[in-house]
Design a protein around this motif. Sequence first.
Motif, PDB file in Angstrom:
ATOM      1  N   GLU A  19      45.438  74.033  39.094  1.00  0.00           N
ATOM      2  CA  GLU A  19      46.014  72.696  39.302  1.00  0.00           C
ATOM      3  C   GLU A  19      44.973  71.674  39.723  1.00  0.00           C
ATOM      4  OE1 GLU A  19      49.564  72.495  42.000  1.00  0.00           O
ATOM      5  OE2 GLU A  19      49.316  74.672  41.899  1.00  0.00           O
ATOM      6  N   VAL A  20      44.099  72.080  40.638  1.00  0.00           N
ATOM      7  CA  VAL A  20      43.174  71.091  41.201  1.00  0.00           C
ATOM      8  C   VAL A  20      41.808  71.218  40.537  1.00  0.00           C
ATOM      9  CG1 VAL A  20      44.322  70.856  43.439  1.00  0.00           C
ATOM     10  CG2 VAL A  20      42.580  72.635  43.127  1.00  0.00           C
ATOM     11  N   ILE A  21      41.053  70.135  40.595  1.00  0.00           N
ATOM     12  CA  ILE A  21      39.797  70.067  39.850  1.00  0.00           C
ATOM     13  C   ILE A  21      38.804  71.137  40.314  1.00  0.00           C
ATOM     14  CG2 ILE A  21      38.770  68.257  41.308  1.00  0.00           C
ATOM     15  CD1 ILE A  21      38.428  68.438  37.503  1.00  0.00           C
ATOM     16  N   SER A  22      38.767  71.405  41.615  1.00  0.00           N
ATOM     17  CA  SER A  22      37.784  72.390  42.087  1.00  0.00           C
ATOM     18  C   SER A  22      38.088  73.769  41.508  1.00  0.00           C
ATOM     19  CB  SER A  22      37.763  72.457  43.615  1.00  0.00           C
ATOM     20  OG  SER A  22      39.033  72.784  44.117  1.00  0.00           O
ATOM     21  N   HIS A  23      39.369  74.107  41.447  1.00  0.00           N
ATOM     22  CA  HIS A  23      39.747  75.412  40.901  1.00  0.00           C
ATOM     23  C   HIS A  23      39.385  75.480  39.415  1.00  0.00           C
ATOM     24  CE1 HIS A  23      43.141  78.621  40.347  1.00  0.00           C
ATOM     25  NE2 HIS A  23      41.944  79.157  40.337  1.00  0.00           N
ATOM     26  N   GLN A  24      39.694  74.407  38.691  1.00  0.00           N
ATOM     27  CA  GLN A  24      39.367  74.364  37.262  1.00  0.00           C
ATOM     28  C   GLN A  24      37.868  74.533  37.050  1.00  0.00           C
ATOM     29  OE1 GLN A  24      40.863  70.566  35.951  1.00  0.00           O
ATOM     30  NE2 GLN A  24      43.004  71.137  36.263  1.00  0.00           N
ATOM     31  N   LEU A  25      37.101  73.767  37.823  1.00  0.00           N
ATOM     32  CA  LEU A  25      35.651  73.794  37.614  1.00  0.00           C
ATOM     33  C   LEU A  25      35.026  75.106  38.084  1.00  0.00           C
ATOM     34  CD1 LEU A  25      34.693  70.094  38.448  1.00  0.00           C
ATOM     35  CD2 LEU A  25      34.706  71.222  36.210  1.00  0.00           C
ATOM     36  N   MET A  26      35.598  75.694  39.123  1.00  0.00           N
ATOM     37  CA  MET A  26      35.038  76.971  39.587  1.00  0.00           C
ATOM     38  C   MET A  26      35.244  78.064  38.541  1.00  0.00           C
ATOM     39  SD  MET A  26      35.741  77.004  43.660  1.00  0.00           S
ATOM     40  CE  MET A  26      34.647  78.378  43.995  1.00  0.00           C
ATOM     41  N   VAL A 212      37.645  67.506  55.215  1.00  0.00           N
ATOM     42  CA  VAL A 212      36.918  66.869  54.120  1.00  0.00           C
ATOM     43  C   VAL A 212      37.933  65.981  53.412  1.00  0.00           C
ATOM     44  CG1 VAL A 212      35.941  67.336  51.837  1.00  0.00           C
ATOM     45  CG2 VAL A 212      35.144  68.624  53.821  1.00  0.00           C
ATOM     46  N   LEU A 213      37.603  64.707  53.282  1.00  0.00           N
ATOM     47  CA  LEU A 213      38.574  63.789  52.689  1.00  0.00           C
ATOM     48  C   LEU A 213      38.583  63.955  51.163  1.00  0.00           C
ATOM     49  CD1 LEU A 213      37.883  60.649  54.888  1.00  0.00           C
ATOM     50  CD2 LEU A 213      39.503  62.508  55.261  1.00  0.00           C
ATOM     51  N   ALA A 214      39.747  64.240  50.628  1.00  0.00           N
ATOM     52  CA  ALA A 214      39.892  64.400  49.170  1.00  0.00           C
ATOM     53  C   ALA A 214      41.361  64.279  48.808  1.00  0.00           C
ATOM     54  CB  ALA A 214      39.363  65.765  48.730  1.00  0.00           C
ATOM     55  N   ASP A 215      41.633  63.677  47.666  1.00  0.00           N
ATOM     56  CA  ASP A 215      43.024  63.427  47.272  1.00  0.00           C
ATOM     57  C   ASP A 215      43.851  64.693  47.133  1.00  0.00           C
ATOM     58  OD1 ASP A 215      42.744  60.755  47.344  1.00  0.00           O
ATOM     59  OD2 ASP A 215      42.324  60.519  45.196  1.00  0.00           O
ATOM     60  N   SER A 216      43.188  65.796  46.821  1.00  0.00           N
ATOM     61  CA  SER A 216      43.939  67.036  46.643  1.00  0.00           C
ATOM     62  C   SER A 216      44.242  67.708  47.982  1.00  0.00           C
ATOM     63  CB  SER A 216      43.130  67.993  45.776  1.00  0.00           C
ATOM     64  OG  SER A 216      41.881  68.213  46.393  1.00  0.00           O
ATOM     65  N   GLY A 217      43.795  67.129  49.096  1.00  0.00           N
ATOM     66  CA  GLY A 217      44.017  67.730  50.405  1.00  0.00           C
ATOM     67  C   GLY A 217      45.495  67.928  50.688  1.00  0.00           C
ATOM     68  N   GLU A 218      45.793  68.983  51.456  1.00  0.00           N
ATOM     69  CA  GLU A 218      47.189  69.279  51.758  1.00  0.00           C
ATOM     70  C   GLU A 218      47.647  68.608  53.047  1.00  0.00           C
ATOM     71  OE1 GLU A 218      48.586  73.426  50.486  1.00  0.00           O
ATOM     72  OE2 GLU A 218      46.541  73.760  51.153  1.00  0.00           O
ATOM     73  N   ASP A 219      46.708  68.053  53.797  1.00  0.00           N
ATOM     74  CA  ASP A 219      47.062  67.451  55.081  1.00  0.00           C
ATOM     75  C   ASP A 219      46.921  65.932  55.001  1.00  0.00           C
ATOM     76  OD1 ASP A 219      46.710  70.179  55.572  1.00  0.00           O
ATOM     77  OD2 ASP A 219      46.284  69.813  57.670  1.00  0.00           O
ATOM     78  N   ILE A 408      41.287  68.008  53.513  1.00  0.00           N
ATOM     79  CA  ILE A 408      41.249  69.464  53.365  1.00  0.00           C
ATOM     80  C   ILE A 408      40.695  70.018  54.668  1.00  0.00           C
ATOM     81  CG2 ILE A 408      40.230  71.409  52.113  1.00  0.00           C
ATOM     82  CD1 ILE A 408      39.802  69.443  49.745  1.00  0.00           C
ATOM     83  N   GLU A 409      41.472  70.859  55.350  1.00  0.00           N
ATOM     84  CA  GLU A 409      41.004  71.403  56.628  1.00  0.00           C
ATOM     85  C   GLU A 409      39.900  72.426  56.369  1.00  0.00           C
ATOM     86  OE1 GLU A 409      44.006  73.247  59.218  1.00  0.00           O
ATOM     87  OE2 GLU A 409      42.368  74.467  60.031  1.00  0.00           O
ATOM     88  N   VAL A 410      38.689  72.097  56.792  1.00  0.00           N
ATOM     89  CA  VAL A 410      37.579  73.033  56.593  1.00  0.00           C
ATOM     90  C   VAL A 410      37.096  73.663  57.903  1.00  0.00           C
ATOM     91  CG1 VAL A 410      36.723  72.148  54.398  1.00  0.00           C
ATOM     92  CG2 VAL A 410      36.002  71.062  56.527  1.00  0.00           C
ATOM     93  N   GLY A 411      37.517  73.092  59.019  1.00  0.00           N
ATOM     94  CA  GLY A 411      37.119  73.677  60.293  1.00  0.00           C
ATOM     95  C   GLY A 411      38.157  73.386  61.351  1.00  0.00           C
TER      96      GLY A 411
END
Length: 566
Positions: A19-26, A212-219, A408-411
């Motif tokens: 669904e999200v760009i990072s998953h597609q690109l990974m 990390v600020l990103a539109d796909s973030g869940e928070d 995106i919660e990274v820490g």
Amino acid sequence: MRTSQYLLATQKETPAEAEVISHQLMLRAGMVRKLASGLYNWLPTGLRVVNKVAAIVRDEMNKAGAIEISMPVVQPGDLWEESGRWDDYGPELLRIKDRHNRDFVLGPTHEEVVTNLVKNEVSSYKQLPLNLYQIQTKFRDEVRPRFGIMRSREFIMKDAYSFHIDAESLDQTYQIMHQAYCNIFERIGLLYRPVIADSGSIGGAVSHEFHVLADSGEDDIAYSDTSDYAANVELAEAVALGEATEGAAELQLVDTPDAKTIAKVSALLGCDVKQTVKTLIVKADEDSGHEFVALILRGDHSLNSIKAEKLALVASPLQMADEAAVKAKLNCGFGSLGPVELDLPIIVDRSAETASDFVCGANKEAQHFTGANWQRDVKTYTVADIRNVVAGDPSPDGEGILAIAKGIEVGHIFQLGDKYSKAMNCGVLTESGKHDVLQMGCYGIGVTRIVAAAIEQNNDKYGIIWPESIAPFKVVIIPMNMHKSPRIQEVAEKLYKDLCDAGIEVLFDDRKERPGVMFNDMELIGIPYSVVIGERNLDNQQLEIKNRKSGEKTLLEVDNLLEYIK
Ligand code: ATP
Ligand code: MG
Ligand code: MG
Ligand code: MG
């Protein structure tokens, strides 16, 4: 590294399941492959990035005075009984039995193990403070694994745990960790924000998340446009209400309550909901027909403006610390954390730590309602509707206006206090010779999640654009039609050797492929510099260097490459 000996595993097509760009690109860049739901193989390119992130995290942790250890992934259930989390943690905890029928868990986090370790190893205040960390595999049986390795079931976390004789020492280390986290995200080169957070099922009082600020973030992050104020607008508590206890029916969310519902809730609460309430969410239990409401009060209304005597209270962990104050405010009964027996509707006030009062209630027909599961991770709906609610409000610190961004919660860092040390009797002899339980802090970073978050922030239509700090390779050599040109081959081999000898991480694309295929693959993988070797430029002893980020192409003397890349 030569591509001919490597597992490049790039793909042209965008995988449908991502669904999200990072998953597609990974997937397309050959970084990961799915094994099963929430379980991924890391291919060489992906692993190189993970290792880069881990190295930066390790370095900053070491600089901050933390000490690396390694604890087992498999943990004895006894320890979880001791801390009380065997019952509290819920279905995200994967429980297993060994051949002797003894209970074990796959560690979702390591407070129990590390507390047990320190209890046995540390006996005097002179050994404190102590901050132990590991970079290690965690397992959480996520209800909805998604977005690839962003929310997987098995992932790598850096988790640190600090031990202190008193709260002051804990606060000192907490501030050092806060700074170390800022250093880590700055060094990686990410746009991030530390935000005030709820400490959730981990417990404790003071807590910050790093997003990390990103539109796909869940928070949703509410932040002031002029000051450093930022908070996680977690509706998890409202969701908690929606989550029936195990065995109960799934609750349905009614996103925009109709006039009839609003009138009904107004009658229940003894107020005009339209005047008092900023956000109203209604959930219906299909089985019982009961409705549950979650609402956020407008800033100028307190809980006193609704019929508090009709409501029982469930407090978040933060509020538990101040039970008396909350009780006084509400002057009504008090529920407890976790699944609770309720003969009254529930209310939650989050005014203390979020941008607005937060109230959850259930209507009075809900008296068969058996309880709410305080499982903050089980999210049944998105929090997009709060966007309209909080944006534009004055910031709680009195400076500026709130805006909302996806994060995106990274820490996540916590001051745990004595939650674990008390339950597990972890203490030392103090200077005055008496035995005192320790104060603890814990500090997590999602090492693998950072990889996906970095891609969310750094990509274009051609693929990933790695920040140099975590790129799988710094430079790729692309020799055009090398297999037909001994001259190109000779130059490419020499440059490859020179770069390797200089300790630069270089990929040598020595495949028998058309230049176009090589360019596309390398842009997709996102290596910061491409060195293109072609006949025409070689006639002038030159190479072309392409910068992945700027797209800029530079002609360079062959002999100057090393100096340029360094
Ligand atoms: P989330 O809210 O995303 O579920 P969490 O609050 O449950 O995360 P923590 O217990 O705070 O997570 O763990 C520390 C860090 O571990 C998180 O900040 C996140 O970066 C990472 N993390 C947690 N769950 C996952 C997961 N399922 N997959 C990948 N990384 C994760
Ligand atoms: Mg979680
Ligand atoms: Mg969280
Ligand atoms: Mg967290």
